[in-house]
Design a protein around this motif. Structure first.
Motif, short mmCIF file in Angstrom:
data_model
loop_
_atom_site.label_atom_id
_atom_site.label_comp_id
_atom_site.label_asym_id
_atom_site.label_seq_id
_atom_site.Cartn_x
_atom_site.Cartn_y
_atom_site.Cartn_z
N SER A 68 16.67 6.76 -0.67
CA SER A 68 15.99 5.94 -1.69
C SER A 68 16.51 6.25 -3.09
N LEU A 69 16.89 7.49 -3.32
CA LEU A 69 17.40 7.89 -4.64
C LEU A 69 18.81 7.36 -4.91
N ARG A 77 15.05 0.31 -4.04
CA ARG A 77 14.84 1.75 -4.25
C ARG A 77 13.35 2.06 -4.16
N LEU A 78 12.54 1.22 -4.80
CA LEU A 78 11.09 1.39 -4.76
C LEU A 78 10.55 1.21 -3.35
N TYR A 79 10.97 0.16 -2.66
CA TYR A 79 10.46 -0.14 -1.32
C TYR A 79 10.77 1.01 -0.34
N VAL A 80 12.00 1.46 -0.37
CA VAL A 80 12.40 2.53 0.55
C VAL A 80 11.68 3.84 0.19
N GLY A 81 11.58 4.14 -1.09
CA GLY A 81 10.86 5.33 -1.54
C GLY A 81 9.40 5.29 -1.13
N VAL A 82 8.76 4.13 -1.32
CA VAL A 82 7.35 3.98 -0.94
C VAL A 82 7.19 4.18 0.57
N VAL A 88 5.51 10.55 4.79
CA VAL A 88 5.21 11.95 4.50
C VAL A 88 3.70 12.14 4.33
N ILE A 89 3.07 11.23 3.62
CA ILE A 89 1.63 11.33 3.38
C ILE A 89 0.87 11.24 4.70
N VAL A 90 1.22 10.28 5.54
CA VAL A 90 0.55 10.14 6.84
C VAL A 90 0.75 11.39 7.69
N VAL A 117 3.43 8.31 -9.31
CA VAL A 117 4.36 8.28 -10.45
C VAL A 117 5.43 7.20 -10.22
N LEU A 118 5.84 7.01 -8.98
CA LEU A 118 6.82 5.99 -8.66
C LEU A 118 6.31 4.60 -9.04
N HIS A 119 5.01 4.39 -8.98
CA HIS A 119 4.42 3.10 -9.30
C HIS A 119 4.13 2.92 -10.80
N LEU A 120 4.24 3.97 -11.57
CA LEU A 120 3.93 3.86 -13.01
C LEU A 120 5.10 3.26 -13.78
#
Length: 120
Positions: A68-69, A77-82, A88-90, A117-120
């Motif tokens: 994603s980076l 980049r955003l979609y893959v990072g999310v 990871v969260i799950v 932070v990615l969404h800010l």
């Protein structure tokens, strides 16, 4: 804010590379230190293959976050990072519910912060 998001995603990826290392290559040494109290010492040798399998999955999470980076298109980049941060969260929440609450703070919380932070 983009720079901070990049740093946080990279830190989560590095954490999962470290988990990969512990679970795939250092289960009977560093794994014992890391998970003492959660798993009886005599169980590390017979669970080495299972831990290596878990480590491989952590490596896939790290690979996805690193990927994603490297994506130039902002939206992708955003979609893959999310997607990978959500994975990871799950995994962190599941680990906290089934194994140790500490996993939430070590694994899920840093990914939650990076996702915010990615969404800010």
């Amino acid at each position: 804010m983009q720079t901070l998001a990049t740093i946080l995603v990279a830190l989560v990826a590095l954490e999962h590379l470290y988990i990969l290392y512990i679970e795939m290559f250092a289960w009977e040494t560093k794994g014992k230190e890391t998970f003492k109290g959660s798993l009886a010492p005599e169980l590390f040798k017979p669970t080495k293959t299972l831990a290596a399998n878990q480590g491989l999955y952590n490596g896939f999470l790290a690979a996805g976050l690193i990927w994603s980076l490297l994506i130039e298109d902002h939206h992708w980049r955003l979609y893959v990072g999310v997607f990978f941060l959500t994975c990871v969260i799950v995994a962190g929440i599941y680990g906290a519910v089934t194994a140790s609450k500490k996993i939430f703070f070590v694994q899920a919380l840093p990914a939650i912060v990076a996702l915010v932070v990615l969404h800010l």
